[in-house]
Design a protein around this motif. Structure first.
Motif, PDB file in Angstrom:
ATOM      1  N   ALA A 290     -24.218 -12.947 -11.648  1.00  0.00           N
ATOM      2  CA  ALA A 290     -25.426 -12.358 -11.070  1.00  0.00           C
ATOM      3  C   ALA A 290     -25.689 -12.944  -9.679  1.00  0.00           C
ATOM      4  O   ALA A 290     -25.172 -14.008  -9.343  1.00  0.00           O
ATOM      5  N   PRO A 291     -26.516 -12.249  -8.878  1.00  0.00           N
ATOM      6  CA  PRO A 291     -26.885 -12.803  -7.573  1.00  0.00           C
ATOM      7  C   PRO A 291     -27.539 -14.179  -7.757  1.00  0.00           C
ATOM      8  O   PRO A 291     -28.325 -14.374  -8.672  1.00  0.00           O
ATOM      9  N   GLY A 292     -27.168 -15.121  -6.889  1.00  0.00           N
ATOM     10  CA  GLY A 292     -27.772 -16.451  -6.944  1.00  0.00           C
ATOM     11  C   GLY A 292     -27.153 -17.377  -7.968  1.00  0.00           C
ATOM     12  O   GLY A 292     -27.613 -18.500  -8.154  1.00  0.00           O
ATOM     13  N   SER A 293     -26.068 -16.927  -8.636  1.00  0.00           N
ATOM     14  CA  SER A 293     -25.480 -17.770  -9.676  1.00  0.00           C
ATOM     15  C   SER A 293     -24.538 -18.825  -9.086  1.00  0.00           C
ATOM     16  O   SER A 293     -24.104 -19.725  -9.801  1.00  0.00           O
ATOM     17  N   GLY A 294     -24.219 -18.728  -7.787  1.00  0.00           N
ATOM     18  CA  GLY A 294     -23.403 -19.764  -7.154  1.00  0.00           C
ATOM     19  C   GLY A 294     -21.969 -19.349  -6.887  1.00  0.00           C
ATOM     20  O   GLY A 294     -21.121 -20.193  -6.618  1.00  0.00           O
ATOM     21  N   LYS A 295     -21.686 -18.031  -6.913  1.00  0.00           N
ATOM     22  CA  LYS A 295     -20.323 -17.551  -6.697  1.00  0.00           C
ATOM     23  C   LYS A 295     -19.808 -17.938  -5.317  1.00  0.00           C
ATOM     24  O   LYS A 295     -18.686 -18.430  -5.175  1.00  0.00           O
ATOM     25  N   THR A 296     -20.637 -17.711  -4.310  1.00  0.00           N
ATOM     26  CA  THR A 296     -20.202 -18.002  -2.945  1.00  0.00           C
ATOM     27  C   THR A 296     -20.015 -19.505  -2.761  1.00  0.00           C
ATOM     28  O   THR A 296     -19.015 -19.952  -2.186  1.00  0.00           O
ATOM     29  N   ILE A 297     -20.936 -20.281  -3.289  1.00  0.00           N
ATOM     30  CA  ILE A 297     -20.839 -21.742  -3.162  1.00  0.00           C
ATOM     31  C   ILE A 297     -19.565 -22.255  -3.836  1.00  0.00           C
ATOM     32  O   ILE A 297     -18.828 -23.058  -3.267  1.00  0.00           O
TER      33      ILE A 297
ATOM     34  N   ARG B 216     -28.028 -22.654 -16.539  1.00  0.00           N
ATOM     35  CA  ARG B 216     -26.875 -22.009 -15.902  1.00  0.00           C
ATOM     36  C   ARG B 216     -25.629 -22.307 -16.733  1.00  0.00           C
ATOM     37  O   ARG B 216     -25.419 -23.437 -17.150  1.00  0.00           O
TER      38      ARG B 216
ATOM     39  N   ILE C 173     -26.398 -26.579  -9.600  1.00  0.00           N
ATOM     40  CA  ILE C 173     -26.016 -26.392  -8.202  1.00  0.00           C
ATOM     41  C   ILE C 173     -26.812 -27.389  -7.367  1.00  0.00           C
ATOM     42  O   ILE C 173     -28.022 -27.539  -7.554  1.00  0.00           O
ATOM     43  N   SER C 174     -26.107 -28.075  -6.482  1.00  0.00           N
ATOM     44  CA  SER C 174     -26.781 -28.959  -5.532  1.00  0.00           C
ATOM     45  C   SER C 174     -26.045 -28.836  -4.206  1.00  0.00           C
ATOM     46  O   SER C 174     -25.099 -28.051  -4.085  1.00  0.00           O
ATOM     47  N   ALA C 175     -26.439 -29.630  -3.221  1.00  0.00           N
ATOM     48  CA  ALA C 175     -25.763 -29.598  -1.920  1.00  0.00           C
ATOM     49  C   ALA C 175     -24.299 -30.007  -2.067  1.00  0.00           C
ATOM     50  O   ALA C 175     -23.477 -29.719  -1.200  1.00  0.00           O
TER      51      ALA C 175
END
Ligand SMILES: Nc1ncnc2c1ncn2[C@@H]1O[C@H](COP(=O)(O)OP(=O)(O)O)[C@@H](O)[C@H]1O
Ligand SMILES: [Mg+2]
Length: 331
Positions: free
Chosen positions: A31-38, A192, A213-215
């Motif tokens: 889903a959007p915001g789940s961290g795929k791009t990160i 998550r 998810i963190s930095a």
């Protein structure tokens, strides 16, 4: 053994039996915001080299100036890598002008120019909208997969696919590995979760693994299941002092090593105190101990501890204080 691509996160690599396969097509879905791009950026910043850079191709949904703006907040982001090891390109124009065949020609040109070792397409799902029919999409998939295989690149196809897509979208059959990011509800709480849906030619740790998810990127906590190493260990026969003399006498010299004792009773009867007696007695005898508390924090616990002439800073005394509101059990 097949070579593996590390995420830089040992626990995630372990779930994947050592990492993602190299020279393979990997899908990252959720889903959007789940961290795929990160997650994808975690892989590329770690593995891209100047000789075999990462080519990050944004389709309509992810303008690349925005991707870079957010990536800058991540610890593994390396500004010096941009344009040398990590190359962002926009496929939007080619898509709008010439559709999927435009994407293929653009990919051809970029591959020729950069000879990438990693290729990301984010969002891959958005490409569906540019196919006249399923037949065209399948031909496109076949052509693209052929090019990526010839290049010996590791690819990441990123998209907001849901459960229904995974049985229908043909890219799921083409992919060698599928990482699904999502959430699950545990009583009143959203957690998550990461799942491996497919890992061609390899075993993996099945089931739902919690992540944060963190930095620093995604941090995954493998589901606690049967321990992989079931080696023997010896339990001593000497009883362990409870730290309370009279109780030791009642229990015929204390607790059994390796046993678990439940201490229960209403508020204020001394349950925490009984635990503290055990820990500080152990510390005195040279046995390190852990106080794991889901109630008092360090300051509140210090007040009790100090009142008995002990100290939380004593050697051999370790405190883990967590709010039960935010606890991931496998973490
Ligand atoms: N520094 C950070 N600390 C904690 N969470 C973060 C941080 N940076 C981003 N996030 C979380 O990561 C998510 C966005 O991840 P992203 O990879 O862009 O998702 P996707 O590509 O799946 O849409 C957001 O939900 C945001 O809350
Ligand atoms: Mg994204």
């Amino acid at each position: 053994m097949t070579e593996r691509l590390s995420s830089g996160q040992p626990r995630l690599d372990a779930i994947l039996n050592g990492g993602l396969p190299t020279n393979a097509i990997n899908m990252v879905i959720g889903a959007p915001g789940s961290g795929k791009t990160i997650l994808t950026e975690q892989y590329i910043f770690r593995n891209a080299t100047v000789e075999r850079p990462a080519l990050y191709l944004a389709t309509v949904s992810e303008p690349f100036d925005k991707i870079i703006r957010y990536a800058q907040n991540l610890e593994f982001f390396d500004a010096n890598a941009i344009g040398t090891r990590v190359i962002y390109e926009d496929l939007g124009q080619a898509l709008r002008d010439q559709g999927l065949s435009g994407v293929l020609s653009r990919v051809d040109a970029l591959i020729k120019e950069h000879h990438p070792g990693l290729v990301v397409i984010d969002s891959f799902k958005a490409l569906h909208a540019f196919a006249a029919d399923q037949g065209e999409f399948r031909r496109f998939l076949h052509d693209l997969a052929g090019r990526l295989t010839a290049l010996a690149a590791s690819s990441f196809w990123v998209g907001e696919y849901d459960a229904a897509d995974s049985s229908e979208a043909p890219e799921f059959a083409v992919a060698d590995a599928i990482i699904a990011l999502g959430t699950t509800r545990v009583s009143e709480r959203q957690t998550r979760i990461l799942q491996i849906r497919k890992l061609r030619g390899s075993g993996f740790a099945a089931g739902e693994h919690a992540y944060r998810i963190s930095a620093a990127g995604l941090d995954v906590f493998p589901r606690l299941a049967d321990p992989i190493e079931a080696s023997d260990y010896a339990l001593g026969t000497k009883r362990q002092s409870t730290g309370v003399e009279a109780l030791d006498t009642l229990l015929a010299d204390g607790y059994w090593p390796g046993s678990t004792t439940l201490v229960c009773g209403p508020s204020g009867v001394g349950k925490t105190l009984l635990g503290l007696h055990f820990i500080f007695q152990g510390a005195k005898a040279g046995q390190p101990g852990v106080i794991a508390t889901l109630q008092e924090n360090r300051i509140q616990l210090s007040r009790i501890v100090d009142g008995f002439g002990w100290s939380l800073d004593q050697p051999g005394v370790h405190l883990m204080a967590r709010s039960p509101v935010d606890v991931y059990i496998d973490e």
